[in-house]
Structures are given as C-alpha cells and as structure tokens.
Write a protein that holds these residues in place. Structure first.
Motif, PDB file in Angstrom:
ATOM      1  N   MET A  70       0.852  -1.181   0.000  1.00 28.77           N
ATOM      2  CA  MET A  70       0.000   0.000   0.000  1.00 28.77           C
ATOM      3  C   MET A  70       0.889   1.233   0.000  1.00 28.77           C
ATOM      4  O   MET A  70       1.724   1.416   0.870  1.00 28.77           O
ATOM      5  N   LYS A  71       0.693   2.077  -0.997  1.00 24.71           N
ATOM      6  CA  LYS A  71       1.520   3.271  -1.070  1.00 24.71           C
ATOM      7  C   LYS A  71       0.893   4.420  -0.282  1.00 24.71           C
ATOM      8  O   LYS A  71      -0.317   4.505  -0.137  1.00 24.71           O
ATOM      9  N   PHE A  72       1.759   5.276   0.203  1.00 20.96           N
ATOM     10  CA  PHE A  72       1.316   6.399   1.029  1.00 20.96           C
ATOM     11  C   PHE A  72       0.928   7.563   0.124  1.00 20.96           C
ATOM     12  O   PHE A  72       1.689   7.961  -0.751  1.00 20.96           O
ATOM     13  N   ARG A  73      -0.269   8.098   0.340  1.00 21.11           N
ATOM     14  CA  ARG A  73      -0.742   9.260  -0.413  1.00 21.11           C
ATOM     15  C   ARG A  73      -1.119  10.362   0.567  1.00 21.11           C
ATOM     16  O   ARG A  73      -1.788  10.106   1.561  1.00 21.11           O
ATOM     17  N   ILE A  74      -0.693  11.550   0.254  1.00 23.35           N
ATOM     18  CA  ILE A  74      -1.048  12.699   1.092  1.00 23.35           C
ATOM     19  C   ILE A  74      -2.424  13.187   0.665  1.00 23.35           C
ATOM     20  O   ILE A  74      -2.675  13.427  -0.515  1.00 23.35           O
ATOM     21  N   THR A  75      -3.300  13.328   1.637  1.00 20.87           N
ATOM     22  CA  THR A  75      -4.661  13.795   1.381  1.00 20.87           C
ATOM     23  C   THR A  75      -4.990  14.932   2.347  1.00 20.87           C
ATOM     24  O   THR A  75      -4.287  15.130   3.342  1.00 20.87           O
ATOM     25  N   PRO A  76      -6.044  15.685   2.076  1.00 23.62           N
ATOM     26  CA  PRO A  76      -6.415  16.781   2.978  1.00 23.62           C
ATOM     27  C   PRO A  76      -6.723  16.326   4.404  1.00 23.62           C
ATOM     28  O   PRO A  76      -6.399  17.021   5.363  1.00 23.62           O
ATOM     29  N   PRO A  94     -10.499   4.853  -4.911  1.00 20.20           N
ATOM     30  CA  PRO A  94      -9.101   4.450  -5.075  1.00 20.20           C
ATOM     31  C   PRO A  94      -8.221   5.504  -5.751  1.00 20.20           C
ATOM     32  O   PRO A  94      -7.010   5.508  -5.570  1.00 20.20           O
ATOM     33  N   GLU A  95      -8.798   6.410  -6.533  1.00 22.26           N
ATOM     34  CA  GLU A  95      -8.003   7.406  -7.250  1.00 22.26           C
ATOM     35  C   GLU A  95      -7.700   8.599  -6.348  1.00 22.26           C
ATOM     36  O   GLU A  95      -8.573   9.100  -5.643  1.00 22.26           O
ATOM     37  N   THR A  96      -6.462   9.068  -6.411  1.00 18.62           N
ATOM     38  CA  THR A  96      -6.031  10.183  -5.555  1.00 18.62           C
ATOM     39  C   THR A  96      -6.789  11.467  -5.891  1.00 18.62           C
ATOM     40  O   THR A  96      -7.143  12.231  -4.996  1.00 18.62           O
ATOM     41  N   LYS A  97      -7.056  11.704  -7.163  1.00 21.28           N
ATOM     42  CA  LYS A  97      -7.768  12.927  -7.556  1.00 21.28           C
ATOM     43  C   LYS A  97      -9.182  12.963  -6.975  1.00 21.28           C
ATOM     44  O   LYS A  97      -9.638  13.992  -6.480  1.00 21.28           O
ATOM     45  N   LYS A  98      -9.857  11.818  -6.993  1.00 20.11           N
ATOM     46  CA  LYS A  98     -11.205  11.755  -6.428  1.00 20.11           C
ATOM     47  C   LYS A  98     -11.172  11.908  -4.909  1.00 20.11           C
ATOM     48  O   LYS A  98     -12.053  12.546  -4.325  1.00 20.11           O
ATOM     49  N   ILE A  99     -10.156  11.337  -4.280  1.00 19.95           N
ATOM     50  CA  ILE A  99     -10.033  11.468  -2.820  1.00 19.95           C
ATOM     51  C   ILE A  99      -9.879  12.938  -2.446  1.00 19.95           C
ATOM     52  O   ILE A  99     -10.517  13.421  -1.508  1.00 19.95           O
ATOM     53  N   TRP A 100      -9.024  13.661  -3.170  1.00 24.17           N
ATOM     54  CA  TRP A 100      -8.828  15.084  -2.884  1.00 24.17           C
ATOM     55  C   TRP A 100     -10.127  15.855  -3.055  1.00 24.17           C
ATOM     56  O   TRP A 100     -10.477  16.695  -2.211  1.00 24.17           O
TER      57      TRP A 100
END
Length: 88
Positions: free
Chosen positions: A1-7, A64-70
C-alpha cells in the motif's frame, strides 16, 4: 500500500500539533490562561485526530483514485466548515 497525502491527513497532523501545543503551553482563551482546561482541550483535539484519520481510511477504501479522494475530502472539509459556521 503506497502512502498518499490527502487533505484529511493534513487535518489529522494539524489536530495532533494543536493538541501537543495546548498540552505543553496551556489554553489561552480571552486573554486569560485556563491551565485546568488545557488537558481537556488536548484530549478533544486528539479525539478529533482519531476520528478524522478513521474517516480518511474509509474514504480511501471507497475512492481508489487520488484525484477523487482530494475532491471528496476537500468537499467534506468545506461542508464541515459551513455547518460549523451556521451552528455557531
């Protein structure tokens, strides 16, 4: 699992920093210092940090997509701020 920065990750970090700062320096409210409220406010911010990190995990499972999470998390933060301002 890769680390993603989110708000919500940033919000969690901000709550933890606020909790530690209030725990160390005390709560300064309206020019007076209420030292006996410092630990209660710190625990409240730590509880917020746990809730926000749990919510971030839930959003990561659904989107799952970073853009949608943001987009979803920024919308959630904006909605939370608007509700807070309407209530207070």
């Amino acid at each position: 699992m890769k680390f993603r920065i989110t708000p919500l990750n940033l919000a969690t970090a901000a709550f933890i920093v606020l909790a530690v700062d209030i725990w160390i320096n005390g709560a300064k409210i309206s020019g007076g210092q209420y030292e006996h409220f410092g630990s209660a406010i710190s625990w409240m911010f730590l509880l917020f940090a746990v809730a926000v990190s749990f919510l971030d995990i839930i959003f990561r499972n659904f989107f799952p997509e970073t853009k949608k999470i943001w987009l979803i998390e920024l919308s959630f933060i904006t909605l939370s701020i608007v509700i807070y301002l309407l209530v207070s």
